[in-house]
Design a protein around this motif. Sequence first.
Motif, PDB file in Angstrom:
ATOM      1  N   LEU A 117       8.617 -56.106   9.663  1.00  0.00           N
ATOM      2  CA  LEU A 117       8.773 -57.496  10.110  1.00  0.00           C
ATOM      3  C   LEU A 117       9.243 -57.543  11.554  1.00  0.00           C
ATOM      4  O   LEU A 117       8.768 -58.364  12.360  1.00  0.00           O
ATOM      5  CB  LEU A 117       9.752 -58.239   9.205  1.00  0.00           C
ATOM      6  N   GLU A 118      10.166 -56.665  11.900  1.00  0.00           N
ATOM      7  CA  GLU A 118      10.666 -56.627  13.273  1.00  0.00           C
ATOM      8  C   GLU A 118       9.608 -56.112  14.237  1.00  0.00           C
ATOM      9  O   GLU A 118       9.394 -56.675  15.313  1.00  0.00           O
ATOM     10  CB  GLU A 118      11.914 -55.741  13.341  1.00  0.00           C
ATOM     11  N   ARG A 119       8.908 -55.045  13.824  1.00  0.00           N
ATOM     12  CA  ARG A 119       7.902 -54.441  14.694  1.00  0.00           C
ATOM     13  C   ARG A 119       6.760 -55.410  15.006  1.00  0.00           C
ATOM     14  O   ARG A 119       6.283 -55.480  16.135  1.00  0.00           O
ATOM     15  CB  ARG A 119       7.342 -53.179  14.036  1.00  0.00           C
ATOM     16  N   PHE A 120       6.345 -56.171  13.990  1.00  0.00           N
ATOM     17  CA  PHE A 120       5.226 -57.086  14.176  1.00  0.00           C
ATOM     18  C   PHE A 120       5.679 -58.489  14.585  1.00  0.00           C
ATOM     19  O   PHE A 120       4.852 -59.396  14.700  1.00  0.00           O
ATOM     20  CB  PHE A 120       4.379 -57.157  12.903  1.00  0.00           C
ATOM     21  N   GLU A 121       6.982 -58.653  14.812  1.00  0.00           N
ATOM     22  CA  GLU A 121       7.541 -59.934  15.275  1.00  0.00           C
ATOM     23  C   GLU A 121       7.078 -61.083  14.387  1.00  0.00           C
ATOM     24  O   GLU A 121       6.621 -62.123  14.858  1.00  0.00           O
ATOM     25  CB  GLU A 121       7.144 -60.178  16.733  1.00  0.00           C
ATOM     26  N   VAL A 142       1.998 -56.045   6.698  1.00  0.00           N
ATOM     27  CA  VAL A 142       3.367 -55.695   6.295  1.00  0.00           C
ATOM     28  C   VAL A 142       3.426 -55.450   4.789  1.00  0.00           C
ATOM     29  O   VAL A 142       4.033 -54.470   4.330  1.00  0.00           O
ATOM     30  CB  VAL A 142       4.357 -56.803   6.706  1.00  0.00           C
ATOM     31  N   ALA A 143       2.786 -56.311   4.008  1.00  0.00           N
ATOM     32  CA  ALA A 143       2.794 -56.150   2.552  1.00  0.00           C
ATOM     33  C   ALA A 143       2.166 -54.829   2.142  1.00  0.00           C
ATOM     34  O   ALA A 143       2.652 -54.146   1.225  1.00  0.00           O
ATOM     35  CB  ALA A 143       2.060 -57.313   1.897  1.00  0.00           C
ATOM     36  N   ALA A 144       1.077 -54.435   2.806  1.00  0.00           N
ATOM     37  CA  ALA A 144       0.398 -53.189   2.464  1.00  0.00           C
ATOM     38  C   ALA A 144       1.216 -51.971   2.866  1.00  0.00           C
ATOM     39  O   ALA A 144       1.416 -51.048   2.063  1.00  0.00           O
ATOM     40  CB  ALA A 144      -0.977 -53.149   3.128  1.00  0.00           C
ATOM     41  N   LEU A 145       1.714 -51.966   4.103  1.00  0.00           N
ATOM     42  CA  LEU A 145       2.417 -50.776   4.597  1.00  0.00           C
ATOM     43  C   LEU A 145       3.786 -50.601   3.955  1.00  0.00           C
ATOM     44  O   LEU A 145       4.309 -49.484   3.907  1.00  0.00           O
ATOM     45  CB  LEU A 145       2.549 -50.833   6.119  1.00  0.00           C
ATOM     46  N   LEU A 161      -5.333 -59.953  15.789  1.00  0.00           N
ATOM     47  CA  LEU A 161      -4.113 -59.475  16.447  1.00  0.00           C
ATOM     48  C   LEU A 161      -4.333 -59.355  17.948  1.00  0.00           C
ATOM     49  O   LEU A 161      -5.432 -59.019  18.409  1.00  0.00           O
ATOM     50  CB  LEU A 161      -3.701 -58.111  15.897  1.00  0.00           C
ATOM     51  N   ASP A 162      -3.285 -59.601  18.722  1.00  0.00           N
ATOM     52  CA  ASP A 162      -3.404 -59.411  20.161  1.00  0.00           C
ATOM     53  C   ASP A 162      -3.311 -57.919  20.489  1.00  0.00           C
ATOM     54  O   ASP A 162      -2.933 -57.114  19.633  1.00  0.00           O
ATOM     55  CB  ASP A 162      -2.348 -60.233  20.914  1.00  0.00           C
ATOM     56  N   ILE A 168       0.844 -51.501  18.165  1.00  0.00           N
ATOM     57  CA  ILE A 168       1.890 -51.301  17.160  1.00  0.00           C
ATOM     58  C   ILE A 168       1.267 -50.923  15.820  1.00  0.00           C
ATOM     59  O   ILE A 168       1.767 -50.036  15.109  1.00  0.00           O
ATOM     60  CB  ILE A 168       2.758 -52.568  17.042  1.00  0.00           C
ATOM     61  N   PHE A 169       0.166 -51.576  15.463  1.00  0.00           N
ATOM     62  CA  PHE A 169      -0.527 -51.224  14.228  1.00  0.00           C
ATOM     63  C   PHE A 169      -0.921 -49.751  14.241  1.00  0.00           C
ATOM     64  O   PHE A 169      -0.719 -49.033  13.243  1.00  0.00           O
ATOM     65  CB  PHE A 169      -1.768 -52.103  14.061  1.00  0.00           C
ATOM     66  N   GLN A 170      -1.484 -49.280  15.334  1.00  0.00           N
ATOM     67  CA  GLN A 170      -1.894 -47.882  15.409  1.00  0.00           C
ATOM     68  C   GLN A 170      -0.695 -46.945  15.250  1.00  0.00           C
ATOM     69  O   GLN A 170      -0.783 -45.909  14.573  1.00  0.00           O
ATOM     70  CB  GLN A 170      -2.615 -47.616  16.732  1.00  0.00           C
TER      71      GLN A 170
END
Length: 307
Positions: A117-121, A142-145, A161-162, A168-170
């Motif tokens: 949640l923090e990483r993806f703001e 977030v739910a999956a990871l 996603l921007d 961040i996803f990578q």
Amino acid sequence: MEKAIRVEGLVKSYGSFRALDGLDLDVVRGEVHGFLGPNGAGKSTTIRVLLGLLKADAGHVEVLGGDPWRDVVSLHRRLAYVPGDVSLWPGLTGGEAIDLLGKLRGGLNEARRAELLERFELDPTKRGRQYSKGNKQKVAIVAALASDVELLILDEPTSGLDPLMEVIFQEEIGKEKAQGRSILLSSHILSEAEALADRVSIIRDGRVVETGTLEQLRHRTRTTIHAVLGEAPATLDGLRFVHDARLEGGRFTGAVESGDLNAAMAELSRYDITTLTVAPPSLEDLFLRHYGAEASGAPSEVQGSPS
């Protein structure tokens, strides 16, 4: 090697249209496997069969050792899916949606949930109807990871996603891989697959036409050479190992089979090379070998949404 996904001779038709025509696909446990192809190639049909949403007409399909059609309930507690177009319950908050999805999958890692949640703001207190497309995508990611699962099936997961969130996803997928999770990544962003995938499979007309590591696939595709020659040759006829050779002024460009690179360089060295760039084929080059004319309008990605 143990397989998280094993598909042999998969056939699926919609009326007279054959979407999958004898498709073979293996995903080894613990690897990130890129699944590449444009609209109409059969990617999403394959994924729907793997998820037990469609029944195959013919062929053999195993997911985590089970039959996705017969064992759909038990398998969905062991895998997580992120589609390219996420729909959320409009009255639930993002946090409630994440928790609900986690319960369906066998539990959430709460520390990992908070970290993501923090990483993806992502603000988990907003309701589904208030989220933008990108934030809906973040909820699903977030739910999956954060779920306690063995397999991630990601179908255009970064849609909406921007660029910063894509990075961040990578990074987060790299963490999942380090933990030994198996990941099938369907993506139209070739740079994303190139950065993440241990192996890739390219699908065309319902069949996998090429599969392997990037290094293996590169050996089947020519390397590009750019050079500035101090002594430009009068003719290029003597360059036996260079294909599609072009010379403009002193600037030379050509393509070389991987096994002929040393011989080609020996030929070129006679002409006093002052600068040299040798570029191994990228994933884009490998893809364009199968989809050149159709994908020529997409310099860094395959146009459109998954199919």
